[in-house]
Design a protein around this motif. Structure first.
Motif, PDB file in Angstrom:
ATOM      1  N   HIS A 150     -31.004 -52.924 -24.366  1.00 13.98           N
ATOM      2  CA  HIS A 150     -29.935 -53.898 -24.145  1.00 13.98           C
ATOM      3  C   HIS A 150     -29.947 -54.353 -22.698  1.00 13.98           C
ATOM      4  O   HIS A 150     -30.390 -53.636 -21.794  1.00 13.98           O
ATOM      5  CB  HIS A 150     -28.566 -53.337 -24.547  1.00 13.98           C
ATOM      6  CG  HIS A 150     -28.001 -52.304 -23.617  1.00 13.98           C
ATOM      7  ND1 HIS A 150     -27.328 -52.618 -22.462  1.00 13.98           N
ATOM      8  CD2 HIS A 150     -28.025 -50.950 -23.676  1.00 13.98           C
ATOM      9  CE1 HIS A 150     -26.950 -51.513 -21.847  1.00 13.98           C
ATOM     10  NE2 HIS A 150     -27.362 -50.482 -22.566  1.00 13.98           N
ATOM     11  N   CYS A 159     -28.821 -59.260 -24.649  1.00 13.72           N
ATOM     12  CA  CYS A 159     -29.902 -58.704 -25.467  1.00 13.72           C
ATOM     13  C   CYS A 159     -29.431 -57.346 -25.981  1.00 13.72           C
ATOM     14  O   CYS A 159     -28.996 -56.508 -25.191  1.00 13.72           O
ATOM     15  CB  CYS A 159     -31.185 -58.515 -24.655  1.00 13.72           C
ATOM     16  SG  CYS A 159     -32.077 -60.034 -24.320  1.00 13.72           S
ATOM     17  N   ASP A 160     -29.522 -57.142 -27.282  1.00 11.94           N
ATOM     18  CA  ASP A 160     -29.026 -55.893 -27.877  1.00 11.94           C
ATOM     19  C   ASP A 160     -29.831 -55.650 -29.153  1.00 11.94           C
ATOM     20  O   ASP A 160     -29.485 -56.161 -30.225  1.00 11.94           O
ATOM     21  CB  ASP A 160     -27.537 -56.042 -28.178  1.00 11.94           C
ATOM     22  CG  ASP A 160     -26.898 -54.748 -28.688  1.00 11.94           C
ATOM     23  OD1 ASP A 160     -27.542 -53.686 -28.582  1.00 11.94           O
ATOM     24  OD2 ASP A 160     -25.751 -54.826 -29.197  1.00 11.94           O
ATOM     25  N   ALA A 193     -31.598 -56.918 -34.581  1.00 12.48           N
ATOM     26  CA  ALA A 193     -30.738 -57.527 -33.565  1.00 12.48           C
ATOM     27  C   ALA A 193     -29.288 -57.149 -33.832  1.00 12.48           C
ATOM     28  O   ALA A 193     -28.781 -57.351 -34.946  1.00 12.48           O
ATOM     29  CB  ALA A 193     -30.909 -59.045 -33.587  1.00 12.48           C
ATOM     30  N   ASP A 195     -25.025 -57.224 -32.506  1.00 13.75           N
ATOM     31  CA  ASP A 195     -24.124 -58.335 -32.168  1.00 13.75           C
ATOM     32  C   ASP A 195     -23.723 -58.397 -30.702  1.00 13.75           C
ATOM     33  O   ASP A 195     -22.961 -59.272 -30.302  1.00 13.75           O
ATOM     34  CB  ASP A 195     -22.875 -58.285 -33.047  1.00 13.75           C
ATOM     35  CG  ASP A 195     -22.001 -57.059 -32.777  1.00 13.75           C
ATOM     36  OD1 ASP A 195     -22.378 -56.225 -31.917  1.00 13.75           O
ATOM     37  OD2 ASP A 195     -20.947 -56.927 -33.436  1.00 13.75           O
ATOM     38  N   GLY A 196     -24.207 -57.470 -29.857  1.00 11.47           N
ATOM     39  CA  GLY A 196     -23.889 -57.526 -28.434  1.00 11.47           C
ATOM     40  C   GLY A 196     -22.613 -56.821 -28.054  1.00 11.47           C
ATOM     41  O   GLY A 196     -22.167 -56.897 -26.903  1.00 11.47           O
ATOM     42  N   SER A 207     -30.482 -62.143 -31.290  1.00 13.82           N
ATOM     43  CA  SER A 207     -30.041 -61.637 -29.986  1.00 13.82           C
ATOM     44  C   SER A 207     -30.914 -62.260 -28.903  1.00 13.82           C
ATOM     45  O   SER A 207     -31.835 -63.034 -29.180  1.00 13.82           O
ATOM     46  CB  SER A 207     -30.144 -60.107 -29.944  1.00 13.82           C
ATOM     47  OG  SER A 207     -29.554 -59.593 -28.768  1.00 13.82           O
TER      48      SER A 207
END
Length: 236
Positions: A150, A159-160, A193, A195-196, A207
């Motif tokens: 992340h 980015c996660d 990916a 959701d942050g 992401s």
């Protein structure tokens, strides 16, 4: 008498040949620091030599300058196709984990051993072929690998993602290095990916500014120098 003597000698040679194991089929046993016994898991560490690089199947690059791993090697294990010879149980990146960059977006990244995937507790190292006696290297694979990545830039968690899968490589007993080099066009790790939010929740399926989607592939290239507590190193 000559015929009988010839038959006796030929019979002895045949028996001798039957008792001799060809070098290509001789058993390779893993030794650690000069000994193969007692059979046990021996602690080992791995330090990155150079830079580790990652690339998605859509051309999204990530690079890391400092990566370290630790785990164990199985002293006394048979080094043959399908046999477990060690494992990685810890994975760290740089000071505070921020020596990686998502190059295209210039995001600093934290990489850490994932706790999302149940199989992430241990990444097993297995031989994928039986080396001939005296061979310098044995092909291996690192199974159940799971890495969480992340970003730490602004905004945090832009980015996660998580990468899961099996990495192919080789272990060279001369250099004491594991080398991970994927085949061209092969992306063995599968990306998910999140959701942050930092809660490992799958959201829209994309992401990193729309650069990474769930289901994308990832390849990793890097060389790690392995060290054991003693001076003998790892051999087979």
């Amino acid at each position: 008498m000559k015929l009988k003597r010839f038959a006796f000698v030929a019979g002895m040679l045949g028996a001798s040949a039957a008792l001799t194991v060809p070098a290509a089929f001789a058993t390779n046993v893993l030794s650690v620091d000069g000994t193969t016994s007692p059979a046990a898991d021996v602690a080992a560490t791995g330090a990155l030599s150079g830079t580790a690089s990652m690339l998605t199947d859509y051309g999204y690059p990530i690079s890391c300058s400092t990566v370290a791993v630790s785990g164990y090697v199985k002293r006394g294990a048979t080094v043959a196709s399908g046999m477990k010879i060690g494992a990685i149980n810890n994975f760290s990146v740089g000071s505070g984990g921020t020596s990686c960059t998502a190059t295209a977006l210039n995001y600093p990244l934290v990489l850490q051993k994932s706790t999302k995937t149940a199989s992430a507790a241990e990444w097993g190292i297995y031989a994928t072929a039986t080396p001939s006696k005296g061979a310098a290297s044995v092909p291996i694979e690192i199974r159940n690998m799971a890495v969480k990545m992340h970003s730490t830039g602004s905004p945090v968690w832009s980015c996660d993602v998580e990468a899961v899968g099996t990495l192919p490589g080789t272990f060279n007993q001369t250099t004491q290095q594991i080398r991970i080099t994927p085949s061209a066009g092969v992306f063995p790790l599968s990306l998910t990916a999140f959701d942050g939010s930092g809660t490992n929740t799958v959201g829209s399926g994309m992401s990193c500014g729309g650069q990474i989607y769930t289901g994308d592939g990832l390849q990793l290239t890097g060389t790690f120098t392995i060290a054991t507590p003693g001076a003998g190193g790892i051999h087979f």
